[in-house]
Design an enzyme around this catalytic site. Structure first.
Site, PDB file in Angstrom:
ATOM      1  N   SER A 127      -5.783   3.799   4.310  1.00 20.45           N
ATOM      2  CA  SER A 127      -5.312   2.896   3.266  1.00 20.45           C
ATOM      3  C   SER A 127      -6.480   2.258   2.513  1.00 20.45           C
ATOM      4  O   SER A 127      -6.484   1.056   2.218  1.00 20.45           O
ATOM      5  CB  SER A 127      -4.399   1.804   3.851  1.00 20.45           C
ATOM      6  OG  SER A 127      -3.578   1.247   2.872  1.00 20.45           O
ATOM      7  N   SER A 172       0.783  -1.243   0.000  1.00 13.92           N
ATOM      8  CA  SER A 172       0.000   0.000   0.000  1.00 13.92           C
ATOM      9  C   SER A 172       0.812   1.289   0.000  1.00 13.92           C
ATOM     10  O   SER A 172       0.222   2.372  -0.123  1.00 13.92           O
ATOM     11  CB  SER A 172      -0.958   0.018   1.199  1.00 13.92           C
ATOM     12  OG  SER A 172      -2.057  -0.827   0.959  1.00 13.92           O
ATOM     13  N   LYS A 221       0.227   3.811  -2.745  1.00  9.00           N
ATOM     14  CA  LYS A 221      -0.805   4.841  -2.717  1.00  9.00           C
ATOM     15  C   LYS A 221      -0.228   6.250  -2.622  1.00  9.00           C
ATOM     16  O   LYS A 221      -0.958   7.237  -2.824  1.00  9.00           O
ATOM     17  CB  LYS A 221      -1.774   4.567  -1.566  1.00  9.00           C
ATOM     18  CG  LYS A 221      -2.622   3.324  -1.825  1.00  9.00           C
ATOM     19  CD  LYS A 221      -3.354   2.855  -0.575  1.00  9.00           C
ATOM     20  CE  LYS A 221      -4.137   1.573  -0.896  1.00  9.00           C
ATOM     21  NZ  LYS A 221      -4.565   0.846   0.301  1.00  9.00           N
TER      22      LYS A 221
END
Length: 339
Positions: free
Chosen positions: A106, A51, A54
């Site tokens: 997230s 993640s 991102k």
């Protein structure tokens, strides 16, 4: 055209620096201002990054100029799983709200809604991510989705590339504001949300200014953190690190305790003993700072490379000022003249 080289040595007194290590498979500690690497471990090895991908999704959304736009969530979120902010089809949020949900919680569902709105489709947005990575010099990076999920095709990058991306993103005021936010509240046409930032160091390490967490079963724990102290702005990236919170603290303390910020070049007029351009003033357009240990101060060398140009024009570039550390080029600044 002839070249003239001038050399200037900067001498100080030495001091020893303690060694540091981490439990990560890949790690890096970088000075965000100069780009200098203060510590690295397999930093150029491409790995699944989960993640922390991102960060790219967020900065593209921020730079789109559409943060105040209202976004209606569509069926793009149906393919989302894992961590989320649990938005629903037909729900209306601003793009800014979605970016907060993306970075604080997230939200994989948020990533799909951002991608569909900003890129026109998720696939087009992924192309934007890869083009941006190429522009930033992220040579070991390939994005296959806007969130880092890796059950099919995951996102690959290196600790160094993710540090480059973070260095770039942290220059954006809106991005800095989002990633340092500990709590965000909003009300939509369907729900009321209170999001707390998952990045624990924002609450437990006083110098933290932002970052992003990540985890999948394949990538394991990934983490990006930024911190600032005494004019120093550092970023730490760790990939596959089961002790990442502590490793990040240790790396920051290593940087803050062993390095100091030094001004090597000052923008404006530069005094150079050069007969060819004696009717002109020499100047540079930027300051240059770099983090150095006390020992390294003894190893800084500045060289002026000046080209003898026949057709001289006011405010033209006539050469460069090169800064070396241990005989390795670490910075190059253009040199200009004016009447």
């Amino acid at each position: 055209m002839k070249k003239i080289i001038y050399i200037l040595l900067i001498l100080f007194l030495p001091l020893n620096v303690k060694a540091i290590n981490t439990s990560a498979s890949s790690a890096i500690l970088m000075d965000m201002d100069s780009g200098r690497i203060l510590y690295e471990k397999n930093a150029y090895e491409p790995r699944l990054v989960a993640s922390i991908s991102k960060i790219m999704t967020a900065i593209i959304a921020v730079e789109s100029g559409k943060l105040n736009d209202k976004v209606t969530v569509g069926d793009e979120i149906l393919s989302s799983y894992g961590s989320g902010i649990y938005i629903k089809q037909g729900e209306v949020l601003t793009l800014r709200d979605l970016v907060y949900g993306l970075m604080l919680r997230s939200g994989n569902d948020a990533s799909y809604s951002i991608a569909a709105y900003v890129g026109g489709s998720v696939d087009n947005f992924v192309e934007m991510m890869n083009k941006k990575a190429n522009t930033l010099g992220m040579k070991k990076t390939t994005f296959n989705n806007p969130n880092g999920l890796d059950e099919e095709k995951g996102n690959y990058s290196s600790a160094y590339d993710m540090a480059l991306l973070t260095q770039y993103a942290m220059k954006n005021k809106e991005y800095r504001k989002i990633v340092k936010t500990k709590k965000y509240q909003l009300k939509t046409n369907m729900n009321t949300y209170i999001w707390h930032n998952k990045h624990k160091l924002l609450s437990s390490y006083e110098y933290t200014t932002g970052g992003k967490t990540g985890f999948t079963e394949k990538a394991r724990r990934t983490l990006v953190t930024t911190a600032s102290k005494d004019g120093m702005n550092l970023v730490v990236v760790t990939l596959n690190d089961g002790n990442d919170w502590q490793d990040h603290k240790n790396l920051f303390e290593y940087g803050f305790n062993n390095y100091k910020k030094y001004k090597i070049l000052s923008k404006g007029n530069i005094k150079i003993d050069d007969a060819y351009y004696k009717k002109y003033k020499h100047y540079i357009k930027n300051n240059y700072y770099v983090l150095l240990t006390d020992k390294e101060k003894n190893d800084i060398q500045i060289k002026y490379k000046i080209n003898k140009i026949r057709k001289i024009k006011n405010n033209m570039k006539i050469g460069t000022i090169n800064v070396y550390l241990n005989k390795k080029l670490i910075h190059q600044e253009n040199l200009y003249i004016k009447k």
